[in-house]
Write an enzyme that holds these catalytic residues in place. Structure first.
Site, PDB file in Angstrom:
ATOM      1  N   GLY A  12      19.128  30.984  -7.747  1.00  0.00           N
ATOM      2  CA  GLY A  12      18.142  32.171  -7.397  1.00  0.00           C
ATOM      3  C   GLY A  12      17.669  32.582  -6.236  1.00  0.00           C
ATOM      4  O   GLY A  12      16.535  33.276  -5.659  1.00  0.00           O
ATOM      5  N   ASN A  14      19.226  34.451  -3.855  1.00  0.00           N
ATOM      6  CA  ASN A  14      18.966  35.935  -3.844  1.00  0.00           C
ATOM      7  C   ASN A  14      17.848  36.584  -4.356  1.00  0.00           C
ATOM      8  O   ASN A  14      17.300  37.361  -3.584  1.00  0.00           O
ATOM      9  CB  ASN A  14      20.430  36.519  -4.411  1.00  0.00           C
ATOM     10  CG  ASN A  14      21.525  36.461  -3.436  1.00  0.00           C
ATOM     11  OD1 ASN A  14      21.652  37.092  -2.158  1.00  0.00           O
ATOM     12  ND2 ASN A  14      22.604  35.595  -3.559  1.00  0.00           N
ATOM     13  N   ASN A 101      26.504  44.438  -8.420  1.00  0.00           N
ATOM     14  CA  ASN A 101      26.572  42.860  -8.115  1.00  0.00           C
ATOM     15  C   ASN A 101      26.996  42.786  -6.798  1.00  0.00           C
ATOM     16  O   ASN A 101      27.385  43.456  -5.888  1.00  0.00           O
ATOM     17  CB  ASN A 101      27.681  42.564  -9.038  1.00  0.00           C
ATOM     18  CG  ASN A 101      27.999  41.147  -9.159  1.00  0.00           C
ATOM     19  OD1 ASN A 101      27.319  40.276  -9.258  1.00  0.00           O
ATOM     20  ND2 ASN A 101      29.441  40.820  -9.113  1.00  0.00           N
ATOM     21  N   HIS A 103      29.069  39.584  -4.660  1.00  0.00           N
ATOM     22  CA  HIS A 103      30.229  38.714  -4.798  1.00  0.00           C
ATOM     23  C   HIS A 103      30.400  37.774  -3.640  1.00  0.00           C
ATOM     24  O   HIS A 103      30.423  38.419  -2.651  1.00  0.00           O
ATOM     25  CB  HIS A 103      31.292  39.435  -5.371  1.00  0.00           C
ATOM     26  CG  HIS A 103      32.568  38.269  -5.779  1.00  0.00           C
ATOM     27  ND1 HIS A 103      32.517  37.992  -6.920  1.00  0.00           N
ATOM     28  CD2 HIS A 103      33.604  37.910  -4.976  1.00  0.00           C
ATOM     29  CE1 HIS A 103      33.447  37.107  -7.050  1.00  0.00           C
ATOM     30  NE2 HIS A 103      34.177  37.252  -5.825  1.00  0.00           N
ATOM     31  N   GLU A 173      24.526  37.034   2.248  1.00  0.00           N
ATOM     32  CA  GLU A 173      23.883  37.750   1.125  1.00  0.00           C
ATOM     33  C   GLU A 173      22.436  38.267   1.435  1.00  0.00           C
ATOM     34  O   GLU A 173      21.850  39.308   0.937  1.00  0.00           O
ATOM     35  CB  GLU A 173      24.034  36.881  -0.150  1.00  0.00           C
ATOM     36  CG  GLU A 173      25.778  36.811  -0.417  1.00  0.00           C
ATOM     37  CD  GLU A 173      25.819  35.899  -1.839  1.00  0.00           C
ATOM     38  OE1 GLU A 173      24.981  36.117  -2.888  1.00  0.00           O
ATOM     39  OE2 GLU A 173      26.834  35.101  -2.052  1.00  0.00           O
TER      40      GLU A 173
HETATM   41  C1  GAR Z   1      25.644  33.932  -4.937  1.00  0.00           C
HETATM   42  O1  GAR Z   1      26.714  33.364  -3.917  1.00  0.00           O
HETATM   43  C2  GAR Z   1      26.579  35.035  -5.865  1.00  0.00           C
HETATM   44  O2  GAR Z   1      27.297  35.902  -4.950  1.00  0.00           O
HETATM   45  C3  GAR Z   1      27.329  34.386  -6.664  1.00  0.00           C
HETATM   46  O3  GAR Z   1      26.841  33.233  -7.103  1.00  0.00           O
HETATM   47  C4  GAR Z   1      25.626  32.960  -6.218  1.00  0.00           C
HETATM   48  C5  GAR Z   1      24.286  32.757  -6.725  1.00  0.00           C
HETATM   49  O4  GAR Z   1      23.366  32.354  -5.652  1.00  0.00           O
HETATM   50  N1  GAR Z   1      27.727  35.392  -7.505  1.00  0.00           N
HETATM   51  C6  GAR Z   1      29.039  35.144  -7.985  1.00  0.00           C
HETATM   52  O5  GAR Z   1      29.796  34.275  -7.658  1.00  0.00           O
HETATM   53  C7  GAR Z   1      29.527  36.369  -9.019  1.00  0.00           C
HETATM   54  N2  GAR Z   1      30.562  36.210  -9.392  1.00  0.00           N
HETATM   55  P1  GAR Z   1      21.824  32.209  -6.097  1.00  0.00           P
HETATM   56  O6  GAR Z   1      21.601  31.933  -7.426  1.00  0.00           O
HETATM   57  O7  GAR Z   1      21.241  31.215  -5.129  1.00  0.00           O
HETATM   58  O8  GAR Z   1      21.349  33.730  -5.650  1.00  0.00           O
END
Ligand code: GAR
Length: 190
Positions: A12, A14, A101, A103, A173
């Protein structure tokens, strides 16, 4: 007022960064966070912010009756932030160009089913890439293949591990996802 629905199932971080970025904004509202993971960090984050959380079951998510729930919240944008299920076609059709999304790599490389989180970074390092980065893209009916809205790159150090790379990519991100969302909701960003 523009409603942004967030779908998130990981730590979570992001979501946290996005909510912090928009915290004083009167033109943007986060009425709902959808997750498929009862242990997702977003559940706690949502509670702290007084945001509704919907823990969904895959059968419900994949059934087009779920669109009524989404419609109820009148989303201007649906933001996936660490959400790993494929978005069903009925939802893409109901919200064309409104689902985005993030990535943790430079698509089209290192995308697709099974390419998420640490698996992405391990693959990037295994291929001895010199750089990695982030991709923010529209969601279509194929994993990680929608129109790319923005990419940012960063150098990989020889000493990087999947964990250190993940941390660096997450920093990117957090710095960029909110700005792209802001642009999409129609406000000029710096
Ligand atoms: C992030 O790095 C996002 O880019 C990735 O999951 C992580 C979530 O982190 N998403 C993917 O790999 C989608 N294919 P978070 O829960 O700390 O935001």
């Amino acid at each position: 007022m523009k409603n942004i629905l967030v779908f998130a199932s990981g730590g979570g971080s992001n979501v946290k960064a996005i909510l912090a970025y928009f915290k004083d904004r009167k033109d943007v509202h986060f009425p709902l966070i959808v997750t498929n993971n009862p242990k997702a960090g977003v559940i706690e984050i949502a509670k702290e912010h007084g945001i509704d959380v919907l823990l969904i079951d895959k059968n419900i998510f994949e059934s087009d009756i779920f669109v009524d729930t989404i419609d109820y919240y009148k989303p201007y944008l649906i933001v996936l932030a660490g959400f790993l299920w494929k978005v069903p076609e009925y939802l893409i059709e109901a919200y064309p160009n409104k689902i985005i999304n993030i990535h943790p790599a430079l698509l089209p490389k290192y995308g697709g089913k099974g390419m998420y989180g640490k698996y992405v970074h391990a693959a990037v390092l295994a291929h001895k890439e010199k750089e990695s980065g982030i991709t923010i893209h529209l969601v279509n009916e194929r994993y990680d293949e929608g129109t790319i809205l923005m990419q940012k790159t960063m150098k990989i150090d020889k000493t990087d591990t999947p964990e250190s790379l993940a941390a660096k990519v997450l920093t990117l991100e957090h710095a960029w996802y909110s700005k792209v969302i802001d642009t999409l909701v129609g406000t000029q960003v710096n």
